[in-house]
Design an enzyme around this catalytic site. Structure first.
Site, PDB file in Angstrom:
ATOM      1  N   ASP A  25       0.849  -1.201   0.000  1.00  0.00           N
ATOM      2  CA  ASP A  25       0.000   0.000   0.000  1.00  0.00           C
ATOM      3  C   ASP A  25       0.883   1.250   0.000  1.00  0.00           C
ATOM      4  O   ASP A  25       2.103   1.159  -0.034  1.00  0.00           O
ATOM      5  CB  ASP A  25      -0.921  -0.003   1.229  1.00  0.00           C
ATOM      6  CG  ASP A  25      -0.131   0.106   2.526  1.00  0.00           C
ATOM      7  OD1 ASP A  25       0.854  -0.638   2.680  1.00  0.00           O
ATOM      8  OD2 ASP A  25      -0.469   0.951   3.371  1.00  0.00           O
TER       9      ASP A  25
ATOM     10  N   HIS B  35       1.655  -8.617  -4.095  1.00  0.00           N
ATOM     11  CA  HIS B  35       0.633  -7.630  -3.722  1.00  0.00           C
ATOM     12  C   HIS B  35       1.356  -6.307  -3.488  1.00  0.00           C
ATOM     13  O   HIS B  35       1.816  -6.023  -2.378  1.00  0.00           O
ATOM     14  CB  HIS B  35      -0.108  -8.096  -2.469  1.00  0.00           C
ATOM     15  CG  HIS B  35      -1.223  -7.174  -2.079  1.00  0.00           C
ATOM     16  ND1 HIS B  35      -2.497  -7.298  -2.583  1.00  0.00           N
ATOM     17  CD2 HIS B  35      -1.246  -6.095  -1.259  1.00  0.00           C
ATOM     18  CE1 HIS B  35      -3.262  -6.343  -2.075  1.00  0.00           C
ATOM     19  NE2 HIS B  35      -2.521  -5.592  -1.264  1.00  0.00           N
TER      20      HIS B  35
ATOM     21  N   ASP C  34       0.855 -16.987  -5.699  1.00  0.00           N
ATOM     22  CA  ASP C  34       1.553 -15.904  -6.409  1.00  0.00           C
ATOM     23  C   ASP C  34       0.517 -15.141  -7.221  1.00  0.00           C
ATOM     24  O   ASP C  34       0.515 -15.169  -8.454  1.00  0.00           O
ATOM     25  CB  ASP C  34       2.667 -16.471  -7.296  1.00  0.00           C
ATOM     26  CG  ASP C  34       3.490 -15.354  -7.943  1.00  0.00           C
ATOM     27  OD1 ASP C  34       3.355 -14.185  -7.505  1.00  0.00           O
ATOM     28  OD2 ASP C  34       4.256 -15.640  -8.885  1.00  0.00           O
TER      29      ASP C  34
ATOM     30  N   GLU D  20       2.251 -10.272  -0.108  1.00  0.00           N
ATOM     31  CA  GLU D  20       2.539  -8.839  -0.044  1.00  0.00           C
ATOM     32  C   GLU D  20       4.054  -8.663   0.109  1.00  0.00           C
ATOM     33  O   GLU D  20       4.779  -9.613   0.398  1.00  0.00           O
ATOM     34  CB  GLU D  20       1.814  -8.164   1.133  1.00  0.00           C
ATOM     35  CG  GLU D  20       1.903  -6.646   1.061  1.00  0.00           C
ATOM     36  CD  GLU D  20       0.901  -5.924   1.967  1.00  0.00           C
ATOM     37  OE1 GLU D  20       0.216  -6.584   2.744  1.00  0.00           O
ATOM     38  OE2 GLU D  20       0.826  -4.680   1.868  1.00  0.00           O
TER      39      GLU D  20
END
Ligand SMILES: [Zn+2]
Length: 536
Positions: A149, A461, A507, A516
């Site tokens: 993020d 991710h 994956d 992530e």
């Protein structure tokens, strides 16, 4: 990118000439190793592989001994696999793991001359608002995006910086100084320039009373868009006890590291660290951080701040030599501090690192001799876990948690520190097994570092990797790895109840629970890689 299935599991980045070469073999032997001329240089016979409890694999670790540099091929009745041995196989991957943090830089553009096809314009440059008083706004610059993020969090950032600074203090030759970041060639080691990018941001997260904001994020995670397209309001979230203690520790450590490079910067950090400590002293009762109503970004909620205060006291003692900090550290030291944990949740290992490698005897009997005994005992437990695993991985089947790469790398750090203190080769060899795990010698036959290995993570991710339209992900990022403890319902649906913990991995971009990336997973891998990248 996946090679044909093989019965061999190897370090896909190669092996070092001068260190033992270990490969994992599924099924029965015998196994032979041929050199480039086709001559048999090793053979191993075995017919009773052990069942690895975490993966269910029937696997044997084959010790091929120390090999000369060259190309080799492993062979058994069930197949073959190439492996390489060279003088410095882990230079590139270690340097890439440091540079991986450069790709996480926020508030600036990544230029094509440094970032190649992963360049992008500046991101997150608008002033941030105080969550609790939205009439207050401030422009805060720099820092790394925390993970997949675009949030920035003080405690995880402080821990990441500490890993880098101790790496440089202990293994400067393993860090490299040609990473092609904007500061390369400045006369300051690249790893310290990269760490400074986060330190400058951490300093800006301090409030006037000495405490630190927990994080700088929006109220929710962004969609899978590029960072420059993420334009919604960012907020300085409320104060956090753990973040304040971790920032104090990290800034005091950084004071010592940067003093000879930039004294005014170093002094600024020490002042901020002392100010944070004064706030902690005035606020002795721990309050856990909770996301305010309406905020859904990462919580990073510690259960206690005792290990954080302990680490801060150790680092302030090392920075100032003042008895008050030493005494505080001694009072905060308890045998139940976990000295082999180096993650954001538990930072006792970082306090131990300060006592064992910097303060030493000056820490006093408790903080040196007793702590050393406790540390050695804890690292023995990490070694025992490695010996109990079919792949030599220092993780029990029930510890395949979100970001399982962190305990694996933390245990490797503990084993390396043990080796430094005791000279024990079995500890060094076990640490090497954790490095092999990260680079492919695991039940998934997968190199967890993007951009490396014949079977590598392709869909982490990670928002930029998911949104940039390029096939290959941003390089030098380490995946969190298998997680059967706290996984998403959709992961459970795909993998089912019978998939063993060490194979509980997808994956796939949406799988934040297994795939992530995070800055504080890269950094312990930097520590381990730089150690094995240093001349012995
Ligand atoms: Zn950004």
């Amino acid at each position: 990118m996946h090679s044909e299935s093989s019965v061999f599991r190897i370090n896909q980045a190669g092996y070092a000439a001068g260190l033992p070469v270990i490969a994992a073999v599924l099924g029965n032997g015998p196994v032979i190793l041929k050199n480039a001329a086709g001559e048999i240089v090793r053979s191993a016979a075995f017919d009773a592989p052990q069942t690895d409890p975490a993966s269910g694999d029937a696997v044997t670790l084959v010790d091929l001994g120390v090999l000369e540099a060259g190309a080799y091929e492993l062979e058994s009745d069930a197949g073959r696999r190439r492996l390489t041995v060279c003088a410095s196989p882990w230079n590139t991957v270690t340097h890439a793991l440091i540079k991986g943090l450069y790709y996480q830089r926020c508030g600036c553009g990544l230029l094509p001359e440094h970032a190649g096809v992963y360049a992008h314009p500046p991101c997150h440059t608008a002033p941030a608002q105080e969550w609790t008083d939205k009439s207050v706004s401030r422009r805060i610059t720099g820092g790394w995006h925390d993970a997949g993020d675009y949030g920035k969090y003080v405690a995880p950032g402080a821990v990441t910086v500490a890993h880098l600074l101790y790496t440089w203090k202990l293994f400067p030759q393993g860090c490299g100084d040609d990473l092609n970041i904007p500061e390369t060639g400045s006369g300051i080691p690249d790893i310290l320039s990269e760490a400074r990018f986060e330190l400058e941001w951490i300093l800006q997260m301090q409030r006037s009373d000495g405490s630190f904001h927990h994080k700088l994020t929006k109220s929710h995670f962004a969609a899978f868009i590029m960072p420059q397209d993420d334009l919604e309001q960012e907020y300085m979230m409320p104060v956090c006890w753990c973040a304040t203690a971790d920032a104090a520790a990290c800034l005091a450590l950084a004071y010592r590291v940067y003093l000879s490079f930039d004294e005014p910067f170093a002094n600024r950090m020490l002042l901020a660290a002392k100010h944070a400590w004064t706030w902690l002293q005035a606020h002795p009762d721990f309050v856990p951080f909770m996301n305010p109503e309406g905020v859904r970004t990462g919580r990073y909620g510690g259960r206690s701040d005792s290990s954080n205060r302990f680490w801060a006291a150790c680092e302030l003692c090392a920075a100032t030599g003042e008895e008050a900090y030493r005494q505080a550290a001694e009072e905060l030291y308890t045998p139940d501090l976990n000295l082999t944990e180096f993650g954001w949740m538990e930072v006792g290992g970082l306090g131990a690192l300060c006592c064992l490698t910097d303060l030493k005897e000056s820490a006093g009997d408790v903080l040196y001799h007793r702590l050393k005994e406790d540390f050695l005992r804890r690292s023995e437990e990490a070694l025992a876990l490695s010996h109990a695993s079919g792949y030599g991985t220092s993780l029990s089947p029930d510890r395949y948690v979100w970001g399982s790469i962190l305990p694996v790398m933390s245990h490797a750090m503990a084993m390396i520190i043990n080796t430094i203190l005791t000279g024990r080769q079995d500890m060094r060899d076990a640490a090497l097994m954790q490095w092999h795990y990260a680079l492919g010698m695991n039940a998934l036959d997968l190199c967890f570092v993007t951009g490396f290995g014949e079977n590598t993570v392709m869909h982490p991710h990670h928002r930029p990797s998911g949104a940039d339209g390029l096939e290959a992900p941003v390089p030098g990022l380490i995946s969190g790895g298998p997680n059967k403890c706290f996984c998403y319902p959709q992961t459970k649906e795909k993998l089912g109840p019978d998939t063993p913990p060490a194979k509980y991995f997808l994956d796939e971009t949406p799988s934040a629970d297994t795939n992530e990336i995070a800055i504080y997973w890269n950094s312990p891998a930097v520590f381990v890689g730089a150690y094995f990248n240093s001349p012995f």
